[in-house]
Design an enzyme around this catalytic site. Structure first.
Site, PDB file in Angstrom:
ATOM      1  CB  CYS A  85     -12.533  40.374  79.405  1.00  0.00           C
ATOM      2  SG  CYS A  85     -12.750  41.468  80.823  1.00  0.00           S
ATOM      3  CG  HIS A 336     -18.310  40.765  80.456  1.00  0.00           C
ATOM      4  ND1 HIS A 336     -17.643  39.664  79.955  1.00  0.00           N
ATOM      5  CD2 HIS A 336     -17.377  41.762  80.581  1.00  0.00           C
ATOM      6  CE1 HIS A 336     -16.369  39.985  79.784  1.00  0.00           C
ATOM      7  NE2 HIS A 336     -16.183  41.242  80.160  1.00  0.00           N
TER       8      HIS A 336
END
Length: 389
Positions: A85, A336
């Site tokens: 991430c 995200h």
């Protein structure tokens, strides 16, 4: 070595995009970022791409896709970075090193991800590849299950903090109302976020749906330039500090709620910048789950270990508080898309420092922090940005 300046950026709308793939998403931001910087495509010396992929698409070799969508960039050297991430920050830091080393004067950084075309069950499996697969791949609930376990561990030591996590969710959703690029532009309020229901069910452990960030599509781009090039351009944001710290991948081999790598990244960045956390005007932090933001308050030094929940409760990080956190809505509301997130966070802070944040704008912001992490605080990046002029 002298770090480069951020001289331009572009950011797509996050959410469920009609764009079919990352080629199209990257094309939405590549040329607009260069136009925003006032730099022609033929002045770019290197392209740095952050896309996680790892199964979202059969097509990989993502760095080569930039010129497929923006032919003006054909022939420019490129590379692709991946760090879970924190993939977007990995690409940004690689580009910054490229310029600081003198190998180039202008770099284009693009982070992107196309996630919503993949069935949700497969999304969970793909994201679990950013955990320690031999030990953690069987956790129910995908990566939410990993952070559900982290939340349970935190609660066992420091009491049930579901209310404080709901306060974080409500704060970030309220902030997202001001962000036209956010995936979720809806103010759910504390009561909805705090109470499990059919519309806000428990997902994993104590985590409710409103405690979890969104599966999103999107792209963001940043143009970096050396100081000489930046001197002739309309805007410049400098890295007063940038730091990276790693931690062991397997949760079984470390304290899962210590976020030690995040703590070390923040300590290094603040030391480089010669400031304390309360000298910052704002922070964009990695709220993949609300429990992560709560522990990150401790990692950045806003509270001692085990006391991050107090920061959520006392209003320190609210808009109008002593240190507003996630004025963009954060991952929780902004969305995200994995590879785009780190680039997006830096764009959000750079826009604030240049007074270009629109309805999100914090008046007088001059110094901002970014924290982006890969995995459960395994790859940790912390930047301190300031307006150069």
């Amino acid at each position: 070595m002298t770090d480069p300046m951020i001289v331009g950026w572009a950011h797509s709308k996050f959410g469920k995009s009609p764009a079919p793939d990352t080629t199209s998403l990257m094309a939405e931001v590549a040329k607009p970022a260069l136009d925003h910087a006032g730099i022609p495509p033929d002045a770019v010396d290197g392209i740095f791409v952050g896309v996680y992929n790892n199964g979202f698409s059969r097509q990989d070799f993502q760095g080569a896709l930039v010129a497929m969508g923006t032919p003006e960039l054909a022939g420019i050297p490129f590379m692709r970075c991946e760090n879970a991430c924190a993939t977007g920050s990995a690409a940004l830091y690689a580009a910054a090193d490229f310029i600081a080393s003198g190998r180039g004067r202008v770099a284009l950084v693009i982070g992107a991800e196309k996630m919503t075309a993949t069935p949700m069950a497969e999304v969970g499996e793909i994201l679990l590849s950013a955990s320690h697969v031999p030990e953690e791949a069987g956790i129910d609930g995908g990566f939410a299950g990993v952070f559900g376990q982290i939340a349970n561990s935190y609660f066992q030591r420091h009491g049930d903090r579901s209310e404080e996590m709901a306060l974080i969710a409500a704060k970030n959703h309220a902030n997202g109302l001001r962000n036209p690029l956010a995936h979720m532009q809806k103010d759910f309020g504390f009561d909805f976020c705090n109470r499990p229901s059919d519309k806000n069910p428990l997902v994993a452990g104590p985590l409710r749906r409103t405690d979890c960030s969104l599966v999103s599509d999107g792209a963001a781009a940043i143009v970096l330039a050396d100081a000489d090039v930046a001197a002739s351009l309309a805007r410049a944001v400098r890295f007063r500090a940038r730091a990276q710290a790693g931690d062991i991948l397997a949760l079984s081999r470390r304290d899962p709620i210590a976020f030690d790598g995040a703590r070390r990244a923040w300590a290094a960045a603040l030391a480089q910048a010669g400031c304390g956390v309360m000298d910052l005007d704002l922070v964009e932090t990695h709220d993949c789950f609300t429990v992560a933001e709560m522990i990150e308050y401790e990692a950045m030094g806003l509270a001692p270990p085990g006391m991050g929940w107090r920061v959520a409760r006392d209003g320190t990080t609210a808009r109008g508080g002593a240190l507003p956190v996630n004025l963009s809505g954060g991952l929780k509301s902004r969305g995200h898309p994995i590879g785009a997130t780190g680039v997006s966070q830096h764009v959000m802070v750079a826009a604030q420092l240049m007074g270009e944040a629109g309805d999100m704008q914090l008046p007088g912001a001059t110094l901002g922090g970014v924290f982006n992490m890969g995995g459960a605080a395994v790859a940790n990046y912390c930047s301190i940005l300031e307006r150069a002029r």
